[in-house]
Motif scaffolding. Sequence first.
Motif, PDB file in Angstrom:
ATOM      1  N   THR A  35      13.708  -1.339  -3.356  1.00 51.70           N
ATOM      2  CA  THR A  35      14.493  -1.766  -2.191  1.00 51.70           C
ATOM      3  C   THR A  35      14.114  -1.103  -0.871  1.00 51.70           C
ATOM      4  N   PHE A  36      13.822   0.211  -0.882  1.00 54.61           N
ATOM      5  CA  PHE A  36      13.655   0.897   0.407  1.00 54.61           C
ATOM      6  C   PHE A  36      12.490   0.322   1.202  1.00 54.61           C
ATOM      7  N   LEU A  37      11.399   0.017   0.535  1.00 48.17           N
ATOM      8  CA  LEU A  37      10.232  -0.497   1.236  1.00 48.17           C
ATOM      9  C   LEU A  37      10.442  -1.945   1.664  1.00 48.17           C
ATOM     10  N   GLY A  38      11.212  -2.691   0.869  1.00 45.41           N
ATOM     11  CA  GLY A  38      11.562  -4.038   1.280  1.00 45.41           C
ATOM     12  C   GLY A  38      12.348  -4.031   2.580  1.00 45.41           C
ATOM     13  N   GLY A  94       0.811  -1.219   0.000  1.00 45.25           N
ATOM     14  CA  GLY A  94       0.000   0.000   0.000  1.00 45.25           C
ATOM     15  C   GLY A  94       0.835   1.254   0.000  1.00 45.25           C
ATOM     16  N   LEU A  95       2.033   1.191   0.590  1.00 46.32           N
ATOM     17  CA  LEU A  95       2.903   2.362   0.594  1.00 46.32           C
ATOM     18  C   LEU A  95       3.391   2.659  -0.817  1.00 46.32           C
ATOM     19  N   VAL A 151       7.859  -5.472  -2.196  1.00 43.45           N
ATOM     20  CA  VAL A 151       7.798  -5.911  -0.802  1.00 43.45           C
ATOM     21  C   VAL A 151       7.433  -7.387  -0.702  1.00 43.45           C
ATOM     22  N   MET A 152       6.572  -7.855  -1.575  1.00 38.00           N
ATOM     23  CA  MET A 152       6.211  -9.268  -1.553  1.00 38.00           C
ATOM     24  C   MET A 152       7.342 -10.137  -2.095  1.00 38.00           C
TER      25      MET A 152
END
Length: 411
Positions: free
Chosen positions: A321-324, A153-154, A272-273
């Motif tokens: 990458t950042f959200l991961g 969602g982000l 992220v997934m």
Amino acid sequence: MPSSSSARMPSPRSVSPRYRVLLAGVFSQLLCIGVARFAYTPLLPVMQQQTWLSDAQGGWVAALNYAGYMLGALVAASIHSIRLKDSLYRLTLLLAVLSTAGMALADSFWLWASMRFVAGFSSSGAMLLASGLILHWLIQHRQRGELGIHFAGLGLGILVAALAVELMLRVPLGWQAQWWGFTALAAVLLVPAWLWMPRPAKPSEGSGHRHRQAAPPSRTFMRLMLAAYFCAGYGYVISATFIVAIVEREPLLAGAGNWAFALVGLAAAPAVMLWDLVARWMGYLGALITAMALQVVGIVLPALTDSLAGVLLSAVLYGGTFLGCVSLVLTMAGRLYPQSPARLMGRMTLAYGAAQIVAPALTGMLAEATGHYDTGLWLAGGFVALGAVLLAWLRRVDQTAQSLDAEAKVG
């Protein structure tokens, strides 16, 4: 109501509630992060063109947003009652709408600063409180505690914010009208974020999800992990705040800033997934080290080239990458403290947020002094590289880290 055994079966009755809860988290991210937080990034060049806002002032306004986020992290870390966390989560949803509307009221530095502070506080609701509530629900219902869908969602929020600004610029609308447009969107997103998040039930004595006691991580783990996450926060916030302004400053790339920001969100949403899957293969810390190494490249590319291909590759690497990194770290926190995940999430986020207060203000002042953002980008890339080194060291020396990696691979 399905039984605890049926909750493990892939039947519609068990799958549907899971995705309903995860979608509540997605909508909270769209509201509190996509609108309340990230609308400022594509609107920053518009506000600078149409008002008196300078690079340094824009950096200070952004820094206050992260100060509010840190306050939210402190509050989240200090609350033990799951029901109180649920009430605070719902308050942050309302604050996200109100702080977005407040940005449109006047072109006052102190109004903007205070509204960004409130927006920062509200974003802790989606990042920490919603994460904790969702993990609590998943653990309670004996389902896999992964937050990739929630944090998607982000990424979608970044995409929506960038495309919304690009659309409103074509009408065209001024900066105030654009903030009012985001307010209307925020009011719509509030409904599913509120209604689809279930109220937490009182835990029953001897319930199955309480079989694992929360053991505190080792001192070495906490020191190195907090230092590494501080470095990750420094790198994250520079591109998150200034990427549109950086691109728009390049004569050959003028007009591409919002599209680059949209690409960040487009890359972040599925990534992220994917990082959840990478963690199953190489463990949490292995996945984190890999993500941070790629993020260094994404951060410094705009300082190395002003080509459109280079900027777009930077956006993909950064967004992917950042959200991961955030999702992996907060999932680790939930696994370490399954009974109260928001507590360790809050401590991790304080380290992440401390960097986000320092970095925008410093980068804004450097940009005003030099006329470009290159110095700030190199500094951010250096911090993220240092964080990856700290994680590699942590992976070698600490038993807590090794056991977490093993748990991620087993599932």
